[in-house]
Design a protein around this motif. Structure first.
Motif, PDB file in Angstrom:
ATOM      1  N   ASP A 117       0.825  -1.194   0.000  1.00  0.00           N
ATOM      2  CA  ASP A 117       0.000   0.000   0.000  1.00  0.00           C
ATOM      3  C   ASP A 117       0.867   1.253   0.000  1.00  0.00           C
ATOM      4  O   ASP A 117       1.974   1.249   0.507  1.00  0.00           O
ATOM      5  CB  ASP A 117      -0.901   0.015   1.230  1.00  0.00           C
ATOM      6  N   ARG A 118       0.320   2.317  -0.575  1.00  0.00           N
ATOM      7  CA  ARG A 118       1.069   3.553  -0.707  1.00  0.00           C
ATOM      8  C   ARG A 118       1.394   4.184   0.643  1.00  0.00           C
ATOM      9  O   ARG A 118       2.400   4.835   0.813  1.00  0.00           O
ATOM     10  CB  ARG A 118       0.249   4.530  -1.542  1.00  0.00           C
ATOM     11  N   ARG A 158       6.994 -10.800   9.084  1.00  0.00           N
ATOM     12  CA  ARG A 158       6.260  -9.591   8.687  1.00  0.00           C
ATOM     13  C   ARG A 158       6.208  -8.661   9.891  1.00  0.00           C
ATOM     14  O   ARG A 158       5.837  -9.080  10.989  1.00  0.00           O
ATOM     15  CB  ARG A 158       4.851  -9.948   8.231  1.00  0.00           C
ATOM     16  N   VAL A 159       6.586  -7.432   9.656  1.00  0.00           N
ATOM     17  CA  VAL A 159       6.680  -6.453  10.734  1.00  0.00           C
ATOM     18  C   VAL A 159       5.612  -5.381  10.559  1.00  0.00           C
ATOM     19  O   VAL A 159       5.438  -4.860   9.458  1.00  0.00           O
ATOM     20  CB  VAL A 159       8.077  -5.775  10.708  1.00  0.00           C
ATOM     21  N   LEU A 160       4.886  -5.107  11.635  1.00  0.00           N
ATOM     22  CA  LEU A 160       4.001  -3.944  11.639  1.00  0.00           C
ATOM     23  C   LEU A 160       4.801  -2.787  12.213  1.00  0.00           C
ATOM     24  O   LEU A 160       5.269  -2.861  13.349  1.00  0.00           O
ATOM     25  CB  LEU A 160       2.785  -4.190  12.524  1.00  0.00           C
ATOM     26  N   THR A 161       5.012  -1.753  11.424  1.00  0.00           N
ATOM     27  CA  THR A 161       5.767  -0.617  11.935  1.00  0.00           C
ATOM     28  C   THR A 161       4.856   0.241  12.814  1.00  0.00           C
ATOM     29  O   THR A 161       3.632   0.047  12.825  1.00  0.00           O
ATOM     30  CB  THR A 161       6.329   0.254  10.790  1.00  0.00           C
ATOM     31  N   ILE A 162       5.459   1.185  13.523  1.00  0.00           N
ATOM     32  CA  ILE A 162       4.631   2.060  14.360  1.00  0.00           C
ATOM     33  C   ILE A 162       3.772   2.986  13.498  1.00  0.00           C
ATOM     34  O   ILE A 162       2.946   3.714  14.014  1.00  0.00           O
ATOM     35  CB  ILE A 162       5.485   2.865  15.361  1.00  0.00           C
ATOM     36  N   LEU A 163       3.962   2.928  12.181  1.00  0.00           N
ATOM     37  CA  LEU A 163       3.102   3.701  11.280  1.00  0.00           C
ATOM     38  C   LEU A 163       1.928   2.864  10.791  1.00  0.00           C
ATOM     39  O   LEU A 163       1.274   3.205   9.814  1.00  0.00           O
ATOM     40  CB  LEU A 163       3.902   4.205  10.075  1.00  0.00           C
ATOM     41  N   HIS A 164       1.675   1.732  11.440  1.00  0.00           N
ATOM     42  CA  HIS A 164       0.527   0.901  11.092  1.00  0.00           C
ATOM     43  C   HIS A 164      -0.539   1.041  12.169  1.00  0.00           C
ATOM     44  O   HIS A 164      -0.221   1.130  13.355  1.00  0.00           O
ATOM     45  CB  HIS A 164       0.972  -0.560  10.963  1.00  0.00           C
ATOM     46  N   ARG A 165      -1.783   1.051  11.751  1.00  0.00           N
ATOM     47  CA  ARG A 165      -2.863   1.306  12.718  1.00  0.00           C
ATOM     48  C   ARG A 165      -2.979   0.214  13.778  1.00  0.00           C
ATOM     49  O   ARG A 165      -3.568   0.422  14.831  1.00  0.00           O
ATOM     50  CB  ARG A 165      -4.190   1.442  11.976  1.00  0.00           C
TER      51      ARG A 165
ATOM     52  N   MET B  63      -5.273  -5.534   2.778  1.00  0.00           N
ATOM     53  CA  MET B  63      -4.925  -6.390   3.908  1.00  0.00           C
ATOM     54  C   MET B  63      -3.541  -6.043   4.436  1.00  0.00           C
ATOM     55  O   MET B  63      -3.186  -6.394   5.555  1.00  0.00           O
ATOM     56  CB  MET B  63      -4.977  -7.863   3.479  1.00  0.00           C
ATOM     57  N   ASP B  64      -2.758  -5.384   3.629  1.00  0.00           N
ATOM     58  CA  ASP B  64      -1.393  -5.011   3.996  1.00  0.00           C
ATOM     59  C   ASP B  64      -1.307  -3.532   4.350  1.00  0.00           C
ATOM     60  O   ASP B  64      -0.244  -3.012   4.604  1.00  0.00           O
ATOM     61  CB  ASP B  64      -0.490  -5.314   2.786  1.00  0.00           C
ATOM     62  N   ALA B  65      -2.455  -2.855   4.334  1.00  0.00           N
ATOM     63  CA  ALA B  65      -2.427  -1.396   4.408  1.00  0.00           C
ATOM     64  C   ALA B  65      -2.761  -0.881   5.794  1.00  0.00           C
ATOM     65  O   ALA B  65      -3.351  -1.578   6.613  1.00  0.00           O
ATOM     66  CB  ALA B  65      -3.416  -0.819   3.407  1.00  0.00           C
ATOM     67  N   SER B  66      -2.401   0.370   6.006  1.00  0.00           N
ATOM     68  CA  SER B  66      -2.709   1.009   7.280  1.00  0.00           C
ATOM     69  C   SER B  66      -4.097   1.650   7.271  1.00  0.00           C
ATOM     70  O   SER B  66      -4.661   1.887   8.312  1.00  0.00           O
ATOM     71  CB  SER B  66      -1.688   2.106   7.562  1.00  0.00           C
ATOM     72  N   GLY B  67      -4.595   1.934   6.100  1.00  0.00           N
ATOM     73  CA  GLY B  67      -5.870   2.644   5.996  1.00  0.00           C
ATOM     74  C   GLY B  67      -7.067   1.728   6.122  1.00  0.00           C
ATOM     75  O   GLY B  67      -6.929   0.538   6.378  1.00  0.00           O
ATOM     76  N   PRO B  68      -8.280   2.273   5.933  1.00  0.00           N
ATOM     77  CA  PRO B  68      -9.479   1.464   6.062  1.00  0.00           C
ATOM     78  C   PRO B  68      -9.536   0.342   5.021  1.00  0.00           C
ATOM     79  O   PRO B  68      -9.129   0.542   3.878  1.00  0.00           O
ATOM     80  CB  PRO B  68     -10.614   2.459   5.809  1.00  0.00           C
ATOM     81  N   LEU B  69     -10.065  -0.786   5.430  1.00  0.00           N
ATOM     82  CA  LEU B  69     -10.224  -1.918   4.520  1.00  0.00           C
ATOM     83  C   LEU B  69     -11.225  -1.537   3.426  1.00  0.00           C
ATOM     84  O   LEU B  69     -12.265  -0.953   3.720  1.00  0.00           O
ATOM     85  CB  LEU B  69     -10.735  -3.117   5.311  1.00  0.00           C
ATOM     86  N   GLY B  70     -10.915  -1.847   2.181  1.00  0.00           N
ATOM     87  CA  GLY B  70     -11.842  -1.574   1.090  1.00  0.00           C
ATOM     88  C   GLY B  70     -11.479  -0.342   0.273  1.00  0.00           C
ATOM     89  O   GLY B  70     -12.011  -0.140  -0.815  1.00  0.00           O
ATOM     90  N   MET B  71     -10.541   0.458   0.800  1.00  0.00           N
ATOM     91  CA  MET B  71     -10.172   1.711   0.125  1.00  0.00           C
ATOM     92  C   MET B  71      -9.515   1.427  -1.233  1.00  0.00           C
ATOM     93  O   MET B  71      -9.922   1.973  -2.257  1.00  0.00           O
ATOM     94  CB  MET B  71      -9.198   2.466   1.029  1.00  0.00           C
TER      95      MET B  71
END
Lengths: 311, 164
Positions: A117-118, A158-165, B63-71
């Protein structure tokens, strides 16, 4: 009309249904979204992960074997030398009546993959369970905290960084020892926030934020970042604290995995932090000689970290 | 055969996106090859596979993203569908048409993506469109054309053809 749409325009039907599914997912509560992700990871993606792990173990093992033999020979010599030094260290500690610290090790790992993801938020490391990298290990760099291991296979993690929710960190302000929780905020401007800090507490821009050690995943005293902005939340009860990370996540290529309870470990000297500010409310170190004699304390508080140096 | 080829392309794109692309990041901007894949897939396979392919790739990314699911799923489904509808009668082998399609599709994707990501904050949305979306669209379109050129030269066949 619906029947007409279904049979005559199947492409529009698929498009509308798909869009509705997406909108439903977006509007779900966070907890529900996490459950959906968990379900997909354990059903749809599980066979792919299993196959990938099988290929990784099967194909990689021959190539890895020769390289590892060489590495083992080199490391064995280093271990022997370090054992001798450790014995000497223990004798000197006894002589100086210093307390023994909790042992830990740092495993160096390369970042082999990044979030698709971006917005980022996750990393893949080239070390896994066979190298001692298991779930919920803290990930660091000499600059500070990176995140935690979410899950690991034999040779990957797989690492969740502190920038992950999904990565929240118990933290404290080093100067005043005010505690809160660091969490990435997905809002108008994605930023790192120190949450649950009362409006009465003393926090200023420029204050250093470190891990508090509560929660058991992240060791105490690791640098997270510095306070960028402090404001009051609209309700007036809590402070809204924006934190700038110490680590530059864009250029991250190598990290260290913190593995507590490993007696063989050594900490690289560049993890030494600067002294805490003079007006720190932190409890003073039990022995200033101890602090100077221990070359491996991670963090910026004057209080010694819970896991710091090999005995 | 088409399915195998598309799966191979997706595998390569996923690997590139996760491993190598951050090395060619310029000022925090890197190509988004997953959107480019959805454009390719929708363009070549039609609206239904385009929509479903976009949904699948987007969900994987979510699934790998920090944002809301479905975006990502929403943005890529729409792109897959629109590209398939709009690109039905154009010359896919023309470089100019390819560039225009990839660039426009990236912008549509980012309009939807940042509309959700910024949560309705108009000022932030406009800022993200200028600071992130436009450069990303440009960079991705150029990078995709280069990659397509290399892949087509290497395989000696056109991946984006006028045949369906």
């Amino acid at each position: 009309m619906i029947r007409n749409l279904l049979f005559r325009r199947p492409d529009w039907t698929v498009f509308i249904v798909t869009s509705l599914v997406c909108l439903s997912l977006i509007l779900l509560e966070r907890r529900a979204q996490e459950r959906v992700v968990w379900f997909l990871q354990h059903t749809v993606l599980a066979p792919a992960e299993f196959a990938a792990g099988w290929v990784e173990r099967g194909v990689g093992v021959y190539w890895e074997n020769g390289r590892l033999r060489q590495r083992v020979a080199t490391l064995q010599m280093e271990v022997d030398a370090m054992r001798a030094e450790r014995g000497e260290n223990a004798r000197l500690r006894r002589l100086l009546a210093l307390d023994q610290r909790h042992p830990f090790a740092l495993v160096a790992a390369d970042v082999s993959g990044r979030s698709l993801d971006r917005l980022g938020g996750s990393l893949t490391l080239d070390k896994g369970e066979e190298e001692g990298v298991t779930a919920n290990r803290a990930i660091l760099t000499p600059e500070g905290l990176v995140g935690r291991v979410e899950r690991a296979t034999a040779h990957q993690a797989r690492v969740l960084t502190i920038l992950h929710r999904d990565c929240a960190v118990a933290a404290r302000v080093a100067r005043t020892r005010v505690e809160g929780v660091i969490r990435w905020n997905f809002g108008d401007q994605p930023t790192l926030h120190l949450l649950y800090v009362s409006s009465q507490e003393d926090v200023k821009p420029g204050d250093l934020v470190v891990t508090s050690g509560q929660g058991g995943i992240f060791p105490e005293g690791i640098r997270i970042g510095t306070v960028d902005r402090v404001a009051l939340e609209p309700n007036g009860l809590m402070k809204e604290i924006v934190v700038t990370t110490a680590v530059d996540f864009r250029g991250l290529e190598q990290v260290l995995v913190y593995t507590p309870g490993t007696a063989e470990g050594v900490a690289p000297p560049d993890l030494l932090e600067e002294e805490a500010p003079a007006d720190s409310l932190a409890a003073p170190a039990p022995d200033s000689a101890a602090a100077s004699a221990v070359p491996a304390s991670i963090g910026a508080t004057t209080a010694p970290p819970t896991g710091t140096v090999a005995p | 055969m088409k399915l195998i080829r598309d799966s191979m392309v997706l595998l390569v794109v996923l690997s590139l996106q996760a491993t190598l692309l951050y090395r060619i990041e310029i000022g925090g901007i890197r190509p988004d090859l997953l959107v480019a894949f959805v454009v390719y897939f929708g363009w070549m396979r039609g609206p239904i596979p385009g929509t479903l392919g976009g949904f699948g790739v987007g969900l994987l990314q979510d699934m790998d993203a920090s944002g809301p699911l479905g975006m990502n799923a929403l943005a890529k489904s729409v792109v897959g569908f629109l590209v398939a509808r709009a690109g039905f009668r154009v010359h896919r082998s023309n470089v100019g048409v390819r560039f225009a399609f990839f660039f426009a599709a990236l912008l549509v994707h980012d309009i939807l993506y940042y509309a959700v990501a910024t949560g309705g904050d108009g000022g932030e949305f406009v800022k993200q469109m200028f600071v992130k979306a436009l450069p990303t669209a440009l960079y991705t379109a150029v990078a995709t054309l280069l990659l397509l050129g290399v892949a087509e030269r290497f395989t000696r066949r056109r991946l984006l053809t006028d045949e369906t």
